[in-house]
Design a protein around this motif. Sequence first.
Motif, PDB file in Angstrom:
ATOM      1  N   LEU A 108       0.827  -1.213   0.000  1.00 18.62           N
ATOM      2  CA  LEU A 108       0.000   0.000   0.000  1.00 18.62           C
ATOM      3  C   LEU A 108       0.856   1.256   0.000  1.00 18.62           C
ATOM      4  O   LEU A 108       0.551   2.232  -0.704  1.00 18.62           O
ATOM      5  CB  LEU A 108      -0.931  -0.015   1.224  1.00 18.62           C
ATOM      6  CG  LEU A 108      -2.054  -1.062   1.205  1.00 18.62           C
ATOM      7  CD1 LEU A 108      -2.805  -1.042   2.529  1.00 18.62           C
ATOM      8  CD2 LEU A 108      -3.014  -0.792   0.047  1.00 18.62           C
ATOM      9  N   GLU A 109       1.946   1.234   0.795  1.00 22.13           N
ATOM     10  CA  GLU A 109       2.836   2.393   0.833  1.00 22.13           C
ATOM     11  C   GLU A 109       3.512   2.603  -0.528  1.00 22.13           C
ATOM     12  O   GLU A 109       3.675   3.738  -0.990  1.00 22.13           O
ATOM     13  CB  GLU A 109       3.897   2.206   1.918  1.00 22.13           C
ATOM     14  CG  GLU A 109       3.361   2.313   3.330  1.00 22.13           C
ATOM     15  CD  GLU A 109       2.873   3.707   3.681  1.00 22.13           C
ATOM     16  OE1 GLU A 109       3.330   4.674   3.042  1.00 22.13           O
ATOM     17  OE2 GLU A 109       2.024   3.826   4.575  1.00 22.13           O
ATOM     18  N   ALA A 110       3.899   1.504  -1.170  1.00 25.25           N
ATOM     19  CA  ALA A 110       4.515   1.618  -2.500  1.00 25.25           C
ATOM     20  C   ALA A 110       3.525   2.182  -3.504  1.00 25.25           C
ATOM     21  O   ALA A 110       3.884   3.019  -4.353  1.00 25.25           O
ATOM     22  CB  ALA A 110       5.007   0.244  -2.953  1.00 25.25           C
ATOM     23  N   LEU A 111       2.273   1.757  -3.414  1.00 24.51           N
ATOM     24  CA  LEU A 111       1.247   2.279  -4.321  1.00 24.51           C
ATOM     25  C   LEU A 111       1.022   3.765  -4.097  1.00 24.51           C
ATOM     26  O   LEU A 111       0.903   4.541  -5.054  1.00 24.51           O
ATOM     27  CB  LEU A 111      -0.050   1.493  -4.111  1.00 24.51           C
ATOM     28  CG  LEU A 111      -1.240   1.884  -4.994  1.00 24.51           C
ATOM     29  CD1 LEU A 111      -0.891   1.690  -6.471  1.00 24.51           C
ATOM     30  CD2 LEU A 111      -2.473   1.072  -4.622  1.00 24.51           C
ATOM     31  N   ARG A 112       0.972   4.158  -2.822  1.00 28.36           N
ATOM     32  CA  ARG A 112       0.810   5.592  -2.525  1.00 28.36           C
ATOM     33  C   ARG A 112       1.989   6.391  -3.067  1.00 28.36           C
ATOM     34  O   ARG A 112       1.825   7.506  -3.591  1.00 28.36           O
ATOM     35  CB  ARG A 112       0.696   5.792  -1.012  1.00 28.36           C
ATOM     36  CG  ARG A 112      -0.579   5.253  -0.401  1.00 28.36           C
ATOM     37  CD  ARG A 112      -0.731   5.755   1.024  1.00 28.36           C
ATOM     38  NE  ARG A 112      -1.765   5.024   1.739  1.00 28.36           N
ATOM     39  CZ  ARG A 112      -1.558   4.025   2.577  1.00 28.36           C
ATOM     40  NH1 ARG A 112      -0.304   3.635   2.817  1.00 28.36           N
ATOM     41  NH2 ARG A 112      -2.551   3.411   3.176  1.00 28.36           N
ATOM     42  N   SER A 113       3.202   5.841  -2.926  1.00 28.98           N
ATOM     43  CA  SER A 113       4.392   6.543  -3.413  1.00 28.98           C
ATOM     44  C   SER A 113       4.351   6.707  -4.928  1.00 28.98           C
ATOM     45  O   SER A 113       4.692   7.777  -5.467  1.00 28.98           O
ATOM     46  CB  SER A 113       5.641   5.770  -3.008  1.00 28.98           C
ATOM     47  OG  SER A 113       6.809   6.398  -3.469  1.00 28.98           O
ATOM     48  N   ILE A 114       3.919   5.660  -5.623  1.00 30.63           N
ATOM     49  CA  ILE A 114       3.822   5.745  -7.090  1.00 30.63           C
ATOM     50  C   ILE A 114       2.804   6.800  -7.495  1.00 30.63           C
ATOM     51  O   ILE A 114       3.042   7.623  -8.400  1.00 30.63           O
ATOM     52  CB  ILE A 114       3.450   4.368  -7.669  1.00 30.63           C
ATOM     53  CG1 ILE A 114       4.608   3.377  -7.445  1.00 30.63           C
ATOM     54  CG2 ILE A 114       3.117   4.470  -9.149  1.00 30.63           C
ATOM     55  CD1 ILE A 114       4.265   1.955  -7.801  1.00 30.63           C
TER      56      ILE A 114
END
Length: 319
Positions: free
Chosen positions: A57-63
């Motif tokens: 989820l954090e990676a998706l938010r960062s993208i």
Amino acid sequence: MRSTSSYLRVLAFLGIAYILIELTVESGEQSAFIAQPLTWLVLGMILLFTVAIEISLEALRSILFRSLKPDAQERYLVAEKARKEKQFRWIKNIYLKLLDSKPVEEEGEIILDHNYDGIQELDNNLPPWWVYGFYATILFGVVYLARFHIFNDYTQTEEYETEVAEALIAIEEYKKTAKDLVDINTVTLLTEASDISAGKAVFTTNCVACHKADGGGGIGPNLTDEYWILGGGIKNVFQTISEGGRDGKGMVAWKQTLKPAEMAQVASYIITLVGTTPAEPKEAEGEIWVDPDAPKDETPAEENPETVSDSTAVVMKIP
């Protein structure tokens, strides 16, 4: 980008998983994580799964954040900062109320005239949590004084004796159901199929080398007849298994190898062998054992008819 809420979610989910495992896994009076070590593996897998989801989820938010234009990113950061400040504002407000202290910019109003080498003192109010705690101790003291010194409730000695008596009763009740605490004084004959089956398994593993699988006897004595070298009955058999047989030539003591519950189970199984017919029974050893606690038949013997006739004849001969 990683937020505090991510860590809180992981900890909350881990705590819920821990509680569910404790409630669902049967472990008796022990913790599930002690009785069933595999539960640690389950909990570890749940933790890894939860962390993987949060990282994804954090990676998706960062993208998504990087895909925004610079001005949009700035607006997002400002909005996120305001959201966090609002989210934890109530905690800060409660903290300030508990302290009841002046903000730094208003400390000039409460500075005292004392000056110690340039060090000045603030006249802050006592924290409310401390004040209310002090009032609570006063109230507790008044109630305690009235209860124990005015109305003469129980003394400390009486309380101690009551607690000890309750503890002794609880210990005795626990001993009745705790199989691993069984000893020569508390052991009883087990008749449940599960206990007999467990006793047979212990016998097969440890006893057949000397007594044979059917109990007919080999190096050790025959266990199927009514003759016992050290006494029969559940207590004597349990004692012999625990402490061993005759010095120098009897069975070794098994108390260091078997648990008390296992010794009670195998002793009960051995007693079920009495009266069976082994393939090659060994010659009887010892003496026939009679249970001294067995109920005795106190029914009076039937009157002998011949005796009655003789008595009658004697009476008839009296002139």
